[in-house]
Scaffold this active site. Structure first.
Site, PDB file in Angstrom:
ATOM      1  CE1 TYR A 250       0.543   1.569   4.397  1.00 44.69           C
ATOM      2  CE2 TYR A 250       0.632  -1.123   4.315  1.00 44.69           C
ATOM      3  CZ  TYR A 250       1.020   0.461   4.859  1.00 44.69           C
ATOM      4  OH  TYR A 250       1.512   0.354   6.196  1.00 44.69           O
TER       5      TYR A 250
ATOM      6  CG  PHE B 237       0.261   8.476   6.185  1.00 43.88           C
ATOM      7  CD1 PHE B 237       0.269   7.383   6.926  1.00 43.88           C
ATOM      8  CD2 PHE B 237      -1.264   9.159   5.295  1.00 43.88           C
ATOM      9  CE1 PHE B 237      -0.805   6.153   6.839  1.00 43.88           C
ATOM     10  CE2 PHE B 237      -2.487   7.704   5.142  1.00 43.88           C
ATOM     11  CZ  PHE B 237      -2.343   6.742   5.773  1.00 43.88           C
ATOM     12  CG  ASP B 238       3.259   3.517   6.748  1.00 45.45           C
ATOM     13  OD1 ASP B 238       4.659   3.407   5.848  1.00 45.45           O
ATOM     14  OD2 ASP B 238       2.438   2.482   7.357  1.00 45.45           O
TER      15      ASP B 238
ATOM     16  CG  PHE C  41      -5.147   2.582   3.025  1.00 44.95           C
ATOM     17  CD1 PHE C  41      -3.555   2.605   3.363  1.00 44.95           C
ATOM     18  CD2 PHE C  41      -6.036   3.717   3.724  1.00 44.95           C
ATOM     19  CE1 PHE C  41      -2.857   2.910   4.743  1.00 44.95           C
ATOM     20  CE2 PHE C  41      -5.788   4.459   4.815  1.00 44.95           C
ATOM     21  CZ  PHE C  41      -4.354   3.558   5.355  1.00 44.95           C
TER      22      PHE C  41
ATOM     23  CB  ILE D  90      -8.334   1.817  10.867  1.00 40.25           C
ATOM     24  CG1 ILE D  90      -8.273   1.965   9.535  1.00 40.25           C
ATOM     25  CG2 ILE D  90      -6.918   2.249  11.546  1.00 40.25           C
ATOM     26  CD1 ILE D  90      -7.436   3.482   8.647  1.00 40.25           C
TER      27      ILE D  90
ATOM     28  CE1 TYR E 279      -4.153   4.366  13.081  1.00 41.50           C
ATOM     29  CE2 TYR E 279      -4.627   5.471  11.325  1.00 41.50           C
ATOM     30  CZ  TYR E 279      -4.382   4.120  11.857  1.00 41.50           C
ATOM     31  OH  TYR E 279      -3.106   3.227  11.518  1.00 41.50           O
TER      32      TYR E 279
END
Length: 567
Positions: A164, A174-175, A237, A194, A220
């Site tokens: 992802y 962010f990731d 995502f 989540i 979150y």
């Protein structure tokens, strides 16, 4: 400088202000930067997350979210923001930048705000919209690409591996699993993720690429995640589904091709040779025996291979092909295997069984043709001539007697051929044809031979062309009848008590011609006679005398008696 609580009040609070009854101006919006794509615009009831700079008309800044290090979050159309900002944010797109000029009556009116904002002050807001959502929002999924064949999709309680890229709604990364070069591995629907991902992954196929947009309350929320995910952030995502299985899965067998003739199926304890291609569910190859040009050889059902393969290799026929899908708990589990096989990977093997045998197997003989007239059959010590084809169990031809200039010959029992072939050639009539199957422990064993793979079962098609009865090891001549009682007198044709080699040879040839004796086959008769004479001419004077002549049987008895005396 002002206290934080008071600054928040300045931006949020709005109350009625007595205004001059003359016509009042509205907010002025300058959309000086807009994104090329705007899938959604701000409307009443939406939550927004945005950065701002606030100045007076003269350009003097008195407040900024950038200086505070965190964007502002607000609810549109509910009176929680000053009226001018409520209106100025309407219709705004994520990543849009706009300058909103707010007249006093839509800001802090004739009263102003303490010592910070004088009465009747026009304010200029420089806004940058970062995020936008609504409490009624659902998780939004969009399939970017999907494989043609989707035989299984993600369900609750499945275990998945996926890559992802994770971004905020404004595109800020962010990731990413790609930067770690490792998939994210997790159960679905069990609270490991989540809520939005738990929902968004459902229904995905291996190889599918899906875009998932998750509102903050299913991500979150207010807490965010460390420094990477801010409070109240919508998450985006881009998912590539790599693998799916369920902890309750067993192996799956597909695309079976079973040969028409299958006389035997593999069982526990068999030793099998097979070729394979090993891939993951997404089709990426991690290993193949074909590249090594060598089969994989193993005992089956005894724990020498992963348990799923052990199970899959039972009940197969030689020549059978199949695809076996093995879940990770029956393969290499969470740990994987080296760099090639990651943890929790489903493995797919395309298998082709080349042969198998059991260490207890014996030589199998199938008589194809046997002549009606069969007066004698081949046995140990016989010299035979034969034709043959040698193949593997799958029909691959290895050797044939037709490849050579002269016919193949062998003395049975003399270690001239492999044990299984030696056994298969015994008891044959001249003209007989057989198919002889030789297990590797009676063939070339685990190491194989030139042109013969290790641990290969061999199939010989045999035809016995000629047969010469032999003599026991160490013998050059045997009597087929009782030898003469007075052997020397029979040899001494001219009765002079001496037998030269010529006289000895005439006697031996006569016994063979009359069927009373047999010389060792496969040698020149004159050489056999010369060796026999030399053995009897003990003083090497070219003559045999009565005291020199002894039958080999007598010599063996004397040798054995001497051995016992020594012991």
């Amino acid at each position: 400088m002002f206290a934080s609580s008071f600054l928040i009040f300045l931006l949020n609070a709005w109350s009625s202000v007595e205004c001059n009854p003359s016509p009042l101006g509205d907010v002025v919006v300058d959309r000086y930067s807009t994104p090329e794509v705007c899938p959604r615009e701000v409307k009443n009831g939406d939550y927004v997350r945005y950065h701002y700079n606030v100045t007076f008309v003269d350009g003097k800044t008195f407040d900024s979210s950038h200086q505070k290090g965190a964007p502002k979050v607000g609810l549109i159309g509910e009176g929680r923001l000053i009226a001018g900002i409520d209106k100025g944010l309407q219709g705004m797109c994520v990543n849009e930048r706009r300058k909103v000029t707010v007249p006093p009556h839509l800001a802090y009116g004739s009263e102003g705000a303490g010592d910070v904002i004088p009465p009747d002050t026009t304010l200029v807001f420089d806004l940058h919209l970062l995020d936008l959502w609504n409490q009624a929002d659902l998780v939004i999924t969009k399939t970017i690409s999907t494989p043609k064949n989707c035989r299984r999709s993600v369900m609750r309680t499945d275990f998945v591996r996926y890559h992802y890229n994770g971004t905020l709604l404004d595109g800020t990364v962010f990731d990413s699993s790609y930067t770690r070069q490792q998939t994210h591995d997790t159960l679905v629907g069990e609270g490991w993720l989540i809520k939005g991902l738990d929902e968004g992954l459902l229904g995905m196929c291996v190889g599918e690429i899906r875009n998932i947009v998750i509102p903050p309350f299913k991500a979150y929320g207010e807490k965010g995640l460390g420094t990477d995910v801010p409070s109240q952030a919508t998450l985006v995502f881009d998912i590539l589904m790599v693998d799916i299985h369920n902890p309750k899965d067993n192996i799956t067998v597909e695309n079976q091709v079973v040969p028409e003739s299958c006389t035997r199926k593999s069982v526990i304890g068999d030793y099998m040779r097979y070729h394979y291609n090993g891939t993951f569910l997404n089709g990426v190859t991690f290993d193949t025996s074909y590249q090594r040009n060598s089969t994989y050889n193993t005992y089956i059902g005894m724990g020498y291979v992963i348990s799923g393969m052990d199970q899959a290799l039972l009940g197969l026929c030689v020549g059978e092909r199949s695809r076996v899908i093995i879940p990770p708990h029956l393969a290499y589990g969470e740990q994987g295997a080296g760099k090639e096989i990651p943890g929790s990977a489903v493995l797919v093997f395309d298998i082709h069984v080349i042969d198998f045998h059991n260490p207890k197997d014996i030589v199998e003989v199938q008589v194809i043709h046997k002549p009606e007239a069969c007066n004698e059959t081949s046995a140990v010590n016989d010299l035979i001539h034969y034709n043959y084809n040698c193949s593997l169990l799958d029909g691959t031809l290895l050797f044939a007697s037709s490849d050579y200039d002269k016919i193949q010959d062998a003395v049975l029992g003399a270690d001239k051929v492999i044990d299984g072939l030696d056994e298969g050639l015994r008891g044959m009539c001249v003209g007989e044809k057989r198919v002889v199957t030789v297990p590797p422990h009676l063939g070339h064993g685990e190491k194989g031979a030139t042109g013969v793979p290790g641990s290969a079962v061999l199939v010989f098609e045999l035809e016995l062309v000629s047969l010469a009865k032999g003599v026991p090891p160490g013998y050059l001549f045997v009597w087929l009848e009782e030898s003469p009682v007075e052997l020397f007198e029979a040899l001494d044709i001219n009765k002079n008590q001496e037998v030269p080699q010529e006289e000895f040879g005439e006697f031996i040839k006569l016994q063979v011609a009359e069927g009373k004796g047999r010389m060792k086959p496969g040698m020149d008769p004159e050489e056999v006679i010369a060796d026999m004479f030399k053995n009897q001419d003990r003083n090497q004077d070219g003559l045999i005398t009565p005291d020199e002549l002894k039958l080999k049987v007598e010599e063996d008895k004397e040798r054995e008696a001497a051995l016992h005396e020594e012991l």
